[in-house]
Write an enzyme that holds these catalytic residues in place. Sequence first.
Site, PDB file in Angstrom:
ATOM      1  N   ARG A 143      16.147  -0.284   6.277  1.00  0.00           N
ATOM      2  CA  ARG A 143      15.516   1.038   6.604  1.00  0.00           C
ATOM      3  C   ARG A 143      15.453   2.172   5.138  1.00  0.00           C
ATOM      4  NH1 ARG A 143      18.373   0.177  11.377  1.00  0.00           N
ATOM      5  NH2 ARG A 143      16.840  -0.732  12.896  1.00  0.00           N
ATOM      6  N   LYS A 184       3.914   5.674  -3.542  1.00  0.00           N
ATOM      7  CA  LYS A 184       3.075   4.869  -2.656  1.00  0.00           C
ATOM      8  C   LYS A 184       3.627   3.271  -2.965  1.00  0.00           C
ATOM      9  CE  LYS A 184      -1.181   7.108  -2.068  1.00  0.00           C
ATOM     10  NZ  LYS A 184      -2.700   6.991  -2.241  1.00  0.00           N
ATOM     11  N   GLU A 224      -6.888   5.080 -15.744  1.00  0.00           N
ATOM     12  CA  GLU A 224      -6.539   6.167 -14.729  1.00  0.00           C
ATOM     13  C   GLU A 224      -6.200   7.192 -15.554  1.00  0.00           C
ATOM     14  OE1 GLU A 224      -5.786   5.629 -11.642  1.00  0.00           O
ATOM     15  OE2 GLU A 224      -6.001   3.350 -11.306  1.00  0.00           O
ATOM     16  N   LYS A 272      -0.201  14.222 -12.216  1.00  0.00           N
ATOM     17  CA  LYS A 272      -0.110  13.635 -10.813  1.00  0.00           C
ATOM     18  C   LYS A 272       1.066  14.269 -10.011  1.00  0.00           C
ATOM     19  CE  LYS A 272       0.329   9.413  -8.292  1.00  0.00           C
ATOM     20  NZ  LYS A 272       0.349   7.796  -8.208  1.00  0.00           N
ATOM     21  N   GLU A 315      -1.100  12.561   1.279  1.00  0.00           N
ATOM     22  CA  GLU A 315      -2.182  12.252   1.297  1.00  0.00           C
ATOM     23  C   GLU A 315      -2.728  12.602   2.764  1.00  0.00           C
ATOM     24  OE1 GLU A 315      -3.923   8.798  -0.971  1.00  0.00           O
ATOM     25  OE2 GLU A 315      -5.191   8.558   0.710  1.00  0.00           O
ATOM     26  N   ARG A 364      -3.934  14.789  -2.311  1.00  0.00           N
ATOM     27  CA  ARG A 364      -3.693  13.527  -3.216  1.00  0.00           C
ATOM     28  C   ARG A 364      -5.013  12.571  -3.060  1.00  0.00           C
ATOM     29  NH1 ARG A 364       2.196  10.358  -2.925  1.00  0.00           N
ATOM     30  NH2 ARG A 364       1.195   8.690  -4.292  1.00  0.00           N
ATOM     31  N   ASN A 421      -7.962   9.144  -5.583  1.00  0.00           N
ATOM     32  CA  ASN A 421      -8.817   8.027  -5.299  1.00  0.00           C
ATOM     33  C   ASN A 421     -10.080   7.921  -5.631  1.00  0.00           C
ATOM     34  OD1 ASN A 421      -6.532   7.160  -3.697  1.00  0.00           O
ATOM     35  ND2 ASN A 421      -7.450   7.927  -1.947  1.00  0.00           N
ATOM     36  N   HIS A 474     -11.956   4.943  -6.688  1.00  0.00           N
ATOM     37  CA  HIS A 474     -11.277   3.726  -6.116  1.00  0.00           C
ATOM     38  C   HIS A 474     -11.880   3.149  -4.882  1.00  0.00           C
ATOM     39  CE1 HIS A 474      -8.058   5.014  -8.857  1.00  0.00           C
ATOM     40  NE2 HIS A 474      -7.137   4.032  -8.350  1.00  0.00           N
ATOM     41  N   HIS A 528     -12.190  -0.746  -5.474  1.00  0.00           N
ATOM     42  CA  HIS A 528     -11.438  -1.651  -4.626  1.00  0.00           C
ATOM     43  C   HIS A 528     -12.620  -2.717  -4.117  1.00  0.00           C
ATOM     44  CE1 HIS A 528      -7.685   0.886  -3.629  1.00  0.00           C
ATOM     45  NE2 HIS A 528      -7.523   0.374  -4.711  1.00  0.00           N
ATOM     46  N   HIS A 569      -7.673  -3.798 -12.235  1.00  0.00           N
ATOM     47  CA  HIS A 569      -7.743  -2.966 -11.519  1.00  0.00           C
ATOM     48  C   HIS A 569      -8.541  -1.842 -12.361  1.00  0.00           C
ATOM     49  CE1 HIS A 569      -6.721   0.121  -8.513  1.00  0.00           C
ATOM     50  NE2 HIS A 569      -6.184   0.900  -9.483  1.00  0.00           N
TER      51      HIS A 569
HETATM   52  N1  GLY Z   1      -2.548   6.065  -6.940  1.00  0.00           N
HETATM   53  C1  GLY Z   1      -3.100   7.105  -5.963  1.00  0.00           C
HETATM   54  C2  GLY Z   1      -2.039   7.745  -5.364  1.00  0.00           C
HETATM   55  O1  GLY Z   1      -0.689   7.718  -5.830  1.00  0.00           O
HETATM   56  O2  GLY Z   1      -2.137   8.605  -4.686  1.00  0.00           O
END
Ligand code: GLY
Length: 390
Positions: free
Chosen positions: A125, A147, A193, A244, A254, A263, A267, A270, A274, A292
């Site tokens: 956990r 993430k 990025e 960031k 997010e 957050r 994206n 993205h 994606h 990517h």
């Molecule tokens: N890569 C996008 C984020 O970390 O929210």
Amino acid sequence: MSTRVVDVDLPDRAYEVRIGRGVLGEVPEHARGLLGEKAERVLVVRDTGVPQRFADELVQGLRDAGFAARVCDLTPSEAVKRVETVERLLIEAVRFGLTRVDAVISLGGGVVCDIAGFVAASYQRGIAVVQCPSTLLSMVDASVGGKTGVNLLVDGELYKNMVGAFHQPTMVVADTALLDSLDARQRRCGLAECVKHAMICQSVPDEDETHAGLLGWMQARLGAISAFDRETIDELVERNVALKASVVAGDERESPEARTGGRMLLNFGHTFGHAIETLDGVRAGDEPGLFHGEAVGLGMCCACAAAVSLGLCDDSVGASLRAMLDAVGLPTRVEGLPGSDVIVERMGHDKKAAGGSLRVILPEGLGRCSIVTDADIGAIGAGVGVIRAD
Ligand code: GLY
């Protein structure tokens, strides 16, 4: 060269991102300080792309600091980023006798950060993870913000990052000497990025006014950045991590309610990216397929064109973006794309993940983006058209 330190200021879970050449050597000492004397074992998940000597030095240092260390190698790919890989690592953790006071250390690129982070999030956990990113992309993005997760293959289709957890690292250690061994394509992918951060920099909460200048700072140094000048790259990593960190500190999970500055801004590029990243038969240069970062760069081009169709901004935003991507050698067009309807349908994977509405991040001006919900499908399709090379 000195160590640059960026704080990720989360309540109860604040941590440092330490950046510089040679900082990997500090990991054992910091790990002992952060984990405490009870910690005995560390499971190191190593990306096979990282030169062996860095892993050997890390493991030796951990042993010198009194830890038992076991290394699990991963050769990264979207296909490896699967639940089965997580299960294999969890089984290794049990065999090794990892307990709740111990830790996972990732040493690798974004795929390894995401998998190792998810192993740490789910083992008993949740145990500590120290992220040691080895690529520019993982330094400025994947390793920071917690993430973690893997892809899911459903009826033959890959759903990216469909399974995962938010699990903040205990520390991030970005040793920029690791970037020396990256090939040109991997370097460019990390720069995608950074360009993304520049394109959103004026929409990020910025109490000290440190982020709004990122776009201009990068535009003035595109030569040194694409030449990978060491000092410039260290500062680039620091500035991007700081941006960031501000976004994550303001909106850790997010939240769909965070309409501006949240957050979700990260994206940008993205949702389009994606949808094209895992397509068979696409090509944007000498080598087949898309990485990517390449897909994100192309996705940002689509987003700019879609925003023009919707009247959100004028074409100069996309032109400035393409100039930056060109300068660092990233593609702005791709061969072998299927029809725009196929791409829009694949973008629906993100739509399902977001509760039924297709949300895209679109520019309103250079350096300024916002979240658009249920954007007109015709405009999205027109956006895709701008990257079509054939
Ligand atoms: N890569 C996008 C984020 O970390 O929210």
